[in-house]
Design a protein around this motif. Sequence first.
Motif, PDB file in Angstrom:
ATOM      1  N   SER A  45      -7.424  28.733  -2.793  1.00 33.39           N
ATOM      2  CA  SER A  45      -6.536  29.269  -3.821  1.00 33.39           C
ATOM      3  C   SER A  45      -5.543  30.257  -3.218  1.00 33.39           C
ATOM      4  N   SER A  88       1.345  35.082  -8.733  1.00 35.01           N
ATOM      5  CA  SER A  88       0.288  35.171  -9.748  1.00 35.01           C
ATOM      6  C   SER A  88      -1.036  34.632  -9.205  1.00 35.01           C
ATOM      7  N   ILE A  89      -0.980  33.587  -8.367  1.00 36.24           N
ATOM      8  CA  ILE A  89      -2.214  33.078  -7.762  1.00 36.24           C
ATOM      9  C   ILE A  89      -2.766  34.090  -6.764  1.00 36.24           C
ATOM     10  N   ASN A  92      -4.412  36.890  -8.658  1.00 41.79           N
ATOM     11  CA  ASN A  92      -5.668  36.525  -9.297  1.00 41.79           C
ATOM     12  C   ASN A  92      -6.127  35.167  -8.754  1.00 41.79           C
ATOM     13  N   LEU A  94      -8.935  33.769  -8.661  1.00 43.73           N
ATOM     14  CA  LEU A  94      -9.871  33.057  -9.524  1.00 43.73           C
ATOM     15  C   LEU A  94      -9.119  32.203 -10.547  1.00 43.73           C
ATOM     16  N   LEU A  95      -8.014  32.719 -11.058  1.00 44.02           N
ATOM     17  CA  LEU A  95      -7.173  31.938 -11.962  1.00 44.02           C
ATOM     18  C   LEU A  95      -6.594  30.731 -11.214  1.00 44.02           C
ATOM     19  N   GLY A  96      -6.188  30.939  -9.969  1.00 44.70           N
ATOM     20  CA  GLY A  96      -5.696  29.832  -9.152  1.00 44.70           C
ATOM     21  C   GLY A  96      -6.780  28.798  -8.909  1.00 44.70           C
ATOM     22  N   THR A  98      -9.326  28.194 -10.868  1.00 41.09           N
ATOM     23  CA  THR A  98      -9.516  27.506 -12.142  1.00 41.09           C
ATOM     24  C   THR A  98      -8.428  26.451 -12.348  1.00 41.09           C
ATOM     25  N   THR A  99      -7.202  26.799 -12.007  1.00 44.88           N
ATOM     26  CA  THR A  99      -6.095  25.851 -12.117  1.00 44.88           C
ATOM     27  C   THR A  99      -6.302  24.661 -11.190  1.00 44.88           C
ATOM     28  N   PRO A 148     -15.814  26.184 -17.777  1.00 45.17           N
ATOM     29  CA  PRO A 148     -15.149  26.698 -16.575  1.00 45.17           C
ATOM     30  C   PRO A 148     -16.096  27.017 -15.420  1.00 45.17           C
ATOM     31  N   ALA A 151     -15.454  25.529 -12.013  1.00 39.31           N
ATOM     32  CA  ALA A 151     -14.368  26.096 -11.198  1.00 39.31           C
ATOM     33  C   ALA A 151     -14.928  26.933 -10.053  1.00 39.31           C
TER      34      ALA A 151
END
Length: 191
Positions: A45, A88-89, A92, A94-96, A98-99, A148, A151
């Motif tokens: 990520s 943004s990745i 965060n 973890l958000l990346g 998840t994406t 989730p 992920a």
Amino acid sequence: MATESSATDSMQAQLQQGGILGGLLLAILGLLALVTPFVTGLALSILLGAALVVGALVHVAAAFSASGARSVVWQVLLGVVYGLVGISILANPLLGLTTLTVLVIAFFAVEGVVQLGWAVTGAGSRLWLGLSGAISLLLAGMLLVGFPATALWAVGVLFGVDLLVTGVSMAMLGRTEGDVTAAEVPTETMG
């Protein structure tokens, strides 16, 4: 002639050893990724975020060499989008991650539907295409049902399996190339 042959044999032996060593290193990295899938996923990520930031800089730089105002605007706009997503990745991971997992689920789902469609309408190895499509849809479903939570491990496990399989394949290819080279009888041209 003998000198050329021994130099070629030496170079082939070095390439063979390099292929085997490289394959073993990839396999070890694959095993490490399988043991630590969450860390591997976060690293991927972060790597994706960094690549997007670099892509943003490339687009902005390309804007300076673009011909016409429209091209400049599009290059800058793409640079801004790449930059915002990359930052943004990185901010965060973890958000990346998840994406990335959502993209993997979508990939498996689309691949499964296409392969099943091809198996129904196409010619050739319908059984294998249908089986592959069904497995892809099963994987997509399994990842989606656990989302989730999936992920946290899916991307790392898939990457680890890929590295492990690629590494073993490379090592075996290097070993096989050596066996084939050793079995060949050198031919000398008559002059």
